[in-house]
Scaffold this motif. Structure first.
Motif, mmCIF file in Angstrom:
data_model
loop_
_atom_site.group_PDB
_atom_site.id
_atom_site.type_symbol
_atom_site.label_atom_id
_atom_site.label_comp_id
_atom_site.label_asym_id
_atom_site.label_seq_id
_atom_site.Cartn_x
_atom_site.Cartn_y
_atom_site.Cartn_z
ATOM 1 N N GLU A 33 67.842 80.357 25.093
ATOM 2 C CA GLU A 33 66.029 79.886 25.556
ATOM 3 C C GLU A 33 66.767 78.826 26.834
ATOM 4 O O GLU A 33 65.343 79.141 27.440
ATOM 5 N N ARG A 34 67.385 78.176 26.074
ATOM 6 C CA ARG A 34 67.362 76.632 27.255
ATOM 7 C C ARG A 34 67.868 77.707 28.759
ATOM 8 O O ARG A 34 67.357 77.126 29.702
ATOM 9 N N PHE A 35 68.517 78.470 28.577
ATOM 10 C CA PHE A 35 69.233 79.063 29.578
ATOM 11 C C PHE A 35 68.390 79.439 30.296
ATOM 12 O O PHE A 35 68.431 79.675 31.637
ATOM 13 N N ALA A 36 67.391 80.420 29.901
ATOM 14 C CA ALA A 36 66.344 81.213 30.504
ATOM 15 C C ALA A 36 66.045 80.309 31.137
ATOM 16 O O ALA A 36 64.836 81.538 32.141
ATOM 17 N N GLU A 37 65.677 79.508 30.865
ATOM 18 C CA GLU A 37 64.336 78.868 32.135
ATOM 19 C C GLU A 37 64.817 78.563 33.567
ATOM 20 O O GLU A 37 63.860 78.585 34.057
ATOM 21 N N VAL A 38 66.133 78.746 33.648
ATOM 22 C CA VAL A 38 66.752 78.611 35.032
ATOM 23 C C VAL A 38 67.505 79.375 35.595
ATOM 24 O O VAL A 38 67.427 79.887 36.518
ATOM 25 N N ALA A 39 67.836 80.186 34.859
ATOM 26 C CA ALA A 39 68.930 81.386 35.213
ATOM 27 C C ALA A 39 67.504 82.395 36.014
ATOM 28 O O ALA A 39 66.898 82.916 35.512
ATOM 29 N N PRO A 40 68.824 83.091 36.839
ATOM 30 C CA PRO A 40 70.125 82.801 37.659
ATOM 31 C C PRO A 40 70.325 82.012 38.502
ATOM 32 O O PRO A 40 70.023 80.997 38.226
#
Length: 759
Positions: A33-40
């Motif tokens: 969830e945290r990573f999906a906010e800034v990926a890729p």
């Protein structure tokens, strides 16, 4: 690609103890969830900021899933970054030799979707450790990993409006969708609004249902500006069963009850500024219900929901606590969101498109995921959903799942294999409080958790039927007696011994009474040489010989027919012990044994009642007709006792012990109501017969001589006691069948709040 702006967690510490494998899903969801906010990402080394503070194995597991998500989002631009880019950026976390097969499979599939044609030689050179399976990996034509429409949807501000919806509150956020509490302006109602980039299969699947325990989908819309998909559905503010599971873990087993569920629901209602219902029969019932009964109550509704879905040929494949929403009364609603209200992030990775959370998967589901990597598909059908539901209910009951992997996995494929291996072991030993409803719950869940699908419950309807028994403690004691009870101990006896004893022993007693009575009545008057006026020569010798042969023939015939009846009885019991559901023939062999035993005994005594007087009058004309009549009525008393006692004896044993044992395997009897009525009518007739027997004895006592009065009086007292016993047996049998009717009959079922009219 874009740089991240994050306040990520600290780097992982290698000295930390291994994580509980059951918690890895939660850790992974948070990180995704945290990573999906800034990926890729542009700088792949920044992936380390989104790793958990955990042991190396867990860190590696999460990293691989983050790489899959980043690769998937980059692939939307038309190119797929090779795995080596990530290895170079994070060498300390993932050496080249430790790349898992599912990460290679993810790259292969993403390249296929982007229009490339991966070759076997290329991957043999890049990953020689997978040389033996490269052909399968590269040759798989079917998509196994691609998560369609991976682009994250836009986040909507509270108070903003999109189409017909005013955003009120965020319910859940994930990698590929967000769920909001929204007000639909045209309908003036609150809805759960799911905002995503793609539709998927969920709207079509959920829109088929109008079931009280399946989330109701109202409609869906496609927007161009912004380019999103809106799915709006019934709003349930009570949170999910995931919160209930967390609450269960903090309470001792003997302290859990229905208030635990209500407190969890109320906490969620408070967070969403929703009103707690003041008058609710469901909440009142839950507040007084023991925890095993509450778990069974939830299970019944979810099993019915799955049965309805399966009846439409729709598999769920992701039954888990986060996918079960709760109403403000605590009623469960089965959902199938890629993002649940609890904030699950969805799943990137090699198993994504196949669905499910591996901690709740059946063995065949886990095998199917592994087999798809090797191009060996395995079918996953209805029983897999019931298996997942059984794990969910076990976790609710115990606060932990029945199967726990021994160690933290380092990759998704390893996690799948760990879970699959754990399924071969028996469920972990539960903490028990020792009640009949708990025994019913445990036995039902163990049946549903059998490794082989052929050994499991047949359907959601059967699972619901079995669990319904747990809601009725009195009936539960019948169908699932504890090992310390006399009912259970009788079940361990030879099934040959019980009916033969119950039917034949009363006949032997009345044969003895008949002989003694007529010995005094006839031989006391006519067989004594010292009474020349009444003496009948040869009567004594003839009576003793004739009584012996009549008794021997009748007893032999009775035993012959009882052996035939008992043979069917024994076969029915043994079939039930082998797990077979009871058929009509088996049930009749149990419940008709008392009546048939009474019929055999009564018929033979009736024949003897005619043969004895007729033969004696023919052989000895000096006998008076009144003596023959008294002889006949003495046999009527014997025949009545020989019919009544075996009938009630076998009917009580059948009702208390053997019928419940037969029905326990399926908890279904389509002819139950007719059987109930028949048993009551038969018992009433035998009760009136029991009333008539002592009256015949009184009449016989009136016309008896002094020599026989004591014997007749004893018979009157015994048959009088039998009359009262028959009355109480009739009442007892009627009450027990009424208890069973609350589980097996719609006409007599007691209403359990929240279950509707289908119980």
């Amino acid at each position: 690609m874009k740089d991240e702006a994050v306040n990520g967690g600290p780097p992982p510490a290698s000295g930390l103890s291994p994580c509980d494998p059951a918690e890895i899903d939660v850790i992974l969801e948070r990180c995704l969830e945290r990573f999906a906010e800034v990926a890729p990402l542009r700088d792949l080394s920044q992936l380390r900021r989104y790793l958990p503070e955990a042991d190396p194995q867990t860190v590696k597991f999460v990293l691989i899933e983050l790489i899959k998500l980043d690769m998937a989002m980059v692939s939307e631009t038309g190119t797929v970054p090779p795995i080596e880019f990530y290895l170079e950026a994070l060498p300390e976390f993932l050496p080249s030799g430790e790349v898992p097969v599912d990460l290679v499979m993810e790259e292969v599939q993403l390249r296929r979707e982007s229009g490339e044609t991966p070759t076997q030689d290329e991957y043999k050179n890049r990953f020689p450790q997978f040389d033996s399976v490269i052909v399968q990996l590269v040759g798989v034509a079917e998509a196994t990993a691609a998560v369609k429409n991976r682009a994250a949807p836009p986040e909507l501000e509270i108070g903003s409006q999109i189409d017909d919806f005013l955003i009120v509150q965020t319910l859940g956020s994930g990698a590929f969708a967000h769920v909001y509490l929204a007000r639909q302006l045209s309908m003036a109602r609150l809805v759960a609004l799911k905002v995503s980039r793609g539709t998927g299969d969920e709207p079509r699947a959920l829109s088929q249902f109008d079931h009280p325990n399946i989330v109701r989908v109202f409609d869906q819309r496609e927007l161009d500006q912004p380019s999103v998909h809106l799915l709006y559905m019934q709003f349930h503010p009570g949170g999910t069963l995931a919160e209930v599971v967390r609450a269960v873990r903090g309470v001792e087993a003997n302290q859990r009850d229905g208030t635990l569920l209500l407190e969890t629901v109320d906490e969620q209602l408070l967070k969403l500024a929703q009103i707690v219902p003041e008058r609710s029969s469901v909440r009142k019932w839950l507040s007084e219900a023991p925890w095993p009964i509450v778990v069974a109550w939830l299970g019944i509704q979810l099993a019915r929901a799955l049965d309805d879905a399966h009846g439409r040929d729709v598999m769920h494949r992701d039954v888990k606590p986060a996918n079960v929403l709760l109403s403000n009364e605590g009623i469960p609603k089965l959902a199938d969101f890629n993002v649940s209200y609890a904030g699950a992030a969805g799943r990137a990775g090699a198993a994504a498109s196949f669905g499910g959370s591996i901690g709740y998967m059946s063995p065949e589901h886990l095998r199917a995921i592994s087999a798809r990597l090797m191009d060996e598909p395995e079918e996953v059908r209805e029983k897999a959903d019931l298996y997942s539901l059984a794990i969910l209910l076990w976790e609710l009951w115990q606060g932990q799942r029945p199967f726990v992997a021994d160690a933290s996995p380092s990759s998704w494929s390893e996690a799948v294999w760990q879970q699959l291996n754990s399924r071969g072991d028996p469920p972990s030993e539960p903490q028990r409080i020792g009640t009949a409803p708990e025994r019913v719950l445990e036995s039902t869940l163990r049946k549903a958790l059998a490794f082989d699908p052929e050994d499991r419950l047949l359907s959601g309807a059967e699972m619901a039927g079995r669990l319904t028994l747990a809601l009725h403690p009195d009936a539960a004691k019948l169908f699932d007696p504890g090992k310390e009870t006399w009912r259970y101990k009788i079940l361990q006896w030879s099934p040959w011994m019980v009916p033969m004893t119950v039917v034949l022993v009363p006949n032997l007693f009345v044969m003895l009474f008949n002989f003694v009575y007529n010995y005094y009545a006839l031989l006391g008057k006519h067989g004594d040489r010292d009474k020349p006026d009444d003496y009948i020569p040869g009567l004594r010798e003839f009576f003793e010989s004739f009584a012996f042969w009549v008794s021997a023939v009748c007893l032999g015939v009775g035993i012959y027919f009882m052996v035939k009846l008992t043979k069917a009885f024994v076969a029915a019991i043994r079939n039930a012990e082998s797990g077979e559901p009871a058929g009509e023939r088996s049930i009749r062999s149990i419940m008709n044994l008392g009546q048939n035993g009474a019929l055999i005994g009564g018929t033979l005594w009736a024949i003897a009642g005619l043969v004895y007087p007729f033969t004696l009058l023919t052989r000895f004309p000096d006998l008076e007709m009144g003596e023959a009549v008294r002889f006949f009525f003495s046999l009527v008393i014997c025949g009545g006792v020989a019919a009544i006692y075996p009938y009630f004896g076998m009917t009580i044993l059948g009702t208390l012990i053997y019928y419940p044992r037969l029905i326990k395997n399926s908890m279904q009897d389509t002819a139950f109501s007719d059987r109930f009525s028949l048993v009551v009518r038969q018992s009433e007739r035998f009760m009136w017969a029991a009333v008539a027997v002592p009256l015949v004895g009184v009449a016989l006592l009136t016309y008896s001589d002094n020599e026989e009065k004591n014997v007749v009086f004893s018979a009157v007292v015994a048959s009088g006691a039998g009359m009262f016993l028959a009355y109480y047996a009739y009442r007892f049998v009627n009450r027990i069948w009424l208890d069973m009717a609350r589980v097996l009959s719609k006409e007599h079922a007691s209403l359990i709040p929240g279950l509707g009219s289908d119980d």
